[in-house]
Scaffold this active site. Structure first.
Site, PDB file in Angstrom:
ATOM      1  N   TYR A 134     -23.889 -48.381   5.939  1.00  0.00           N
ATOM      2  CA  TYR A 134     -23.813 -48.331   7.396  1.00  0.00           C
ATOM      3  C   TYR A 134     -24.499 -49.577   7.967  1.00  0.00           C
ATOM      4  O   TYR A 134     -25.722 -49.716   7.909  1.00  0.00           O
ATOM      5  CB  TYR A 134     -24.503 -47.084   7.940  1.00  0.00           C
ATOM      6  CG  TYR A 134     -23.772 -45.781   7.709  1.00  0.00           C
ATOM      7  CD1 TYR A 134     -22.511 -45.748   7.122  1.00  0.00           C
ATOM      8  CD2 TYR A 134     -24.340 -44.575   8.086  1.00  0.00           C
ATOM      9  CE1 TYR A 134     -21.841 -44.542   6.917  1.00  0.00           C
ATOM     10  CE2 TYR A 134     -23.680 -43.363   7.887  1.00  0.00           C
ATOM     11  CZ  TYR A 134     -22.441 -43.362   7.304  1.00  0.00           C
ATOM     12  OH  TYR A 134     -21.790 -42.162   7.106  1.00  0.00           O
ATOM     13  N   PHE A 150     -15.604 -36.795  11.120  1.00  0.00           N
ATOM     14  CA  PHE A 150     -14.449 -36.831  12.031  1.00  0.00           C
ATOM     15  C   PHE A 150     -14.274 -35.446  12.671  1.00  0.00           C
ATOM     16  O   PHE A 150     -13.180 -34.861  12.629  1.00  0.00           O
ATOM     17  CB  PHE A 150     -13.175 -37.266  11.309  1.00  0.00           C
ATOM     18  CG  PHE A 150     -13.264 -38.612  10.651  1.00  0.00           C
ATOM     19  CD1 PHE A 150     -13.900 -39.676  11.287  1.00  0.00           C
ATOM     20  CD2 PHE A 150     -12.731 -38.832   9.385  1.00  0.00           C
ATOM     21  CE1 PHE A 150     -13.999 -40.925  10.684  1.00  0.00           C
ATOM     22  CE2 PHE A 150     -12.817 -40.074   8.779  1.00  0.00           C
ATOM     23  CZ  PHE A 150     -13.460 -41.119   9.424  1.00  0.00           C
ATOM     24  N   PRO A 151     -15.335 -34.891  13.280  1.00  0.00           N
ATOM     25  CA  PRO A 151     -15.273 -33.521  13.813  1.00  0.00           C
ATOM     26  C   PRO A 151     -14.354 -33.375  15.018  1.00  0.00           C
ATOM     27  O   PRO A 151     -14.066 -32.253  15.433  1.00  0.00           O
ATOM     28  CB  PRO A 151     -16.726 -33.231  14.200  1.00  0.00           C
ATOM     29  CG  PRO A 151     -17.290 -34.582  14.536  1.00  0.00           C
ATOM     30  CD  PRO A 151     -16.647 -35.514  13.536  1.00  0.00           C
ATOM     31  N   LEU A 152     -13.897 -34.496  15.561  1.00  0.00           N
ATOM     32  CA  LEU A 152     -12.943 -34.443  16.673  1.00  0.00           C
ATOM     33  C   LEU A 152     -11.583 -34.984  16.266  1.00  0.00           C
ATOM     34  O   LEU A 152     -10.726 -35.256  17.109  1.00  0.00           O
ATOM     35  CB  LEU A 152     -13.496 -35.229  17.878  1.00  0.00           C
ATOM     36  CG  LEU A 152     -14.800 -34.681  18.460  1.00  0.00           C
ATOM     37  CD1 LEU A 152     -15.314 -35.586  19.568  1.00  0.00           C
ATOM     38  CD2 LEU A 152     -14.624 -33.250  18.974  1.00  0.00           C
ATOM     39  N   GLY A 179      -8.676 -37.616  14.741  1.00  0.00           N
ATOM     40  CA  GLY A 179      -8.382 -38.979  15.166  1.00  0.00           C
ATOM     41  C   GLY A 179      -9.048 -40.067  14.369  1.00  0.00           C
ATOM     42  O   GLY A 179      -9.375 -41.129  14.900  1.00  0.00           O
ATOM     43  N   PRO A 214      -5.201 -44.134  13.474  1.00  0.00           N
ATOM     44  CA  PRO A 214      -4.040 -44.007  14.355  1.00  0.00           C
ATOM     45  C   PRO A 214      -2.996 -43.057  13.767  1.00  0.00           C
ATOM     46  O   PRO A 214      -2.697 -43.088  12.585  1.00  0.00           O
ATOM     47  CB  PRO A 214      -3.497 -45.439  14.423  1.00  0.00           C
ATOM     48  CG  PRO A 214      -4.690 -46.304  14.163  1.00  0.00           C
ATOM     49  CD  PRO A 214      -5.513 -45.544  13.167  1.00  0.00           C
TER      50      PRO A 214
END
Length: 297
Positions: free
Chosen positions: A54, A209-211, A213, A216
């Protein structure tokens, strides 16, 4: 309402932690990055997720500077990939046992610790992203052997897994797995059976990626009309509804939303106070789940 804490590596931690990936957005404002992490601790965050790759080590450096032993923060890092400055992608796979050991040593140095509380083995068997090729295709047993050796040596406290399949989790259970990190959200629930196995085994489920998306073309929670309807009824944003649903969905879910903004941090942590009634949950549960599988690189 959701419970405020859940178990991770035999510790009770707040169900809303902090993912350090976004700290790299503050690379040229190190003081702000340290202050943001301190603010997270002040708000009750006691679980921070990081990795050596990171920000090419920046996140770990900030964590080392910002966190103090008396804060009691459980730091979870991951191995299986290393920083790749100048490469087409910012990371390169590092799946071989000797690479896993070297990655643990790198994290110990950059975090300034004698022991890493939890280390996730990032397998890359599932979810969006790269897949191992060539000498990076390594048998699970060989990887678990070095991870358990590192645990026996006291260099890591507990073992987690990331980007895995249900079969891999079942094979790994005898090694004593404390958490699983997979791509999972309201709109991408491919791993429902794995989540339920984790709940039955007392293993924390930490979705990334809890939402949705992630790339693309992949489904996003915030694109769903039903999510917007629930958000409007509650007076909150669709993103917060997506996070709240995860907390309500299973008691072993821990969230690690990341941000470089203090106001966004405060909103994320307030998700624990969002109550979803039976009607709202039924509406959200009725949303179709779509695959989050896509390969990049």
């Amino acid at each position: 309402m959701t419970t405020a804490t859940a178990s991770l590596a035999a510790r009770s931690v707040s169900r809303i932690g902090y993912g350090a990936l976004q700290l790299e957005r503050l690379h040229d404002r190190r003081g702000e990055a340290v202050a943001l992490l301190r603010h997270a601790v002040e708000l009750g965050v006691d679980h921070v997720d990081t990795a050596e790759f990171y920000g090419f080590g920046f996140a770990n450096d900030v964590i080392r500077e910002a966190l103090r032993p008396q804060d009691g923060v459980l730091v979870v890092t991951k191995v299986g990939a290393d920083p790749n400055p100048g490469g087409e992608l910012p990371l390169r796979l590092a799946q071989r046992p000797e690479q896993l050991r070297a990655s643990v040593e790198d994290n110990l140095r950059s975090l300034g610790l004698d022991r890493l509380p939890v280390v996730n083995l990032r397998r890359l068997d599932s979810g969006p992203g790269l897949r191992p090729e060539g000498d990076q295709v390594v048998d699970l047993d060989d990887q678990l052997a070095v991870m358990t050796a590192l645990r026996d040596e006291g260099k890591i406290g507990a073992i987690g897994l990331s980007s895995i399949t249900l079969d891999v989790l079942r094979r790994a259970l005898p090694a004593g797995i404390v958490c699983v990190q997979n791509a999972y959200s309201l709109v991408s629930r491919d791993d429902e059976d794995m989540l339920q196995l984790c709940a039955a085994e007392g293993i924390a489920w930490v979705p990334f990626f809890p939402l949705g998306g992630a790339s693309p073309g992949l489904p996003k929670v915030t694109d769903e009309p039903a999510v917007h309807a629930v958000a409007e009824s509650l007076g909150v944003t669709p993103s917060l509804v997506g996070l709240a649903w995860l907390l309500h969905h299973a008691p072993n879910v821990l969230l690690i939303p990341g941000t470089a903004d203090a106001a966004h941090l405060e909103a994320n942590i307030a998700v624990g106070g969002i109550a979803l009634d039976a009607a709202a949950l039924a509406t959200l549960d009725g949303i179709e789940s779509r695959s989050n599988e896509v390969l990049i690189g």
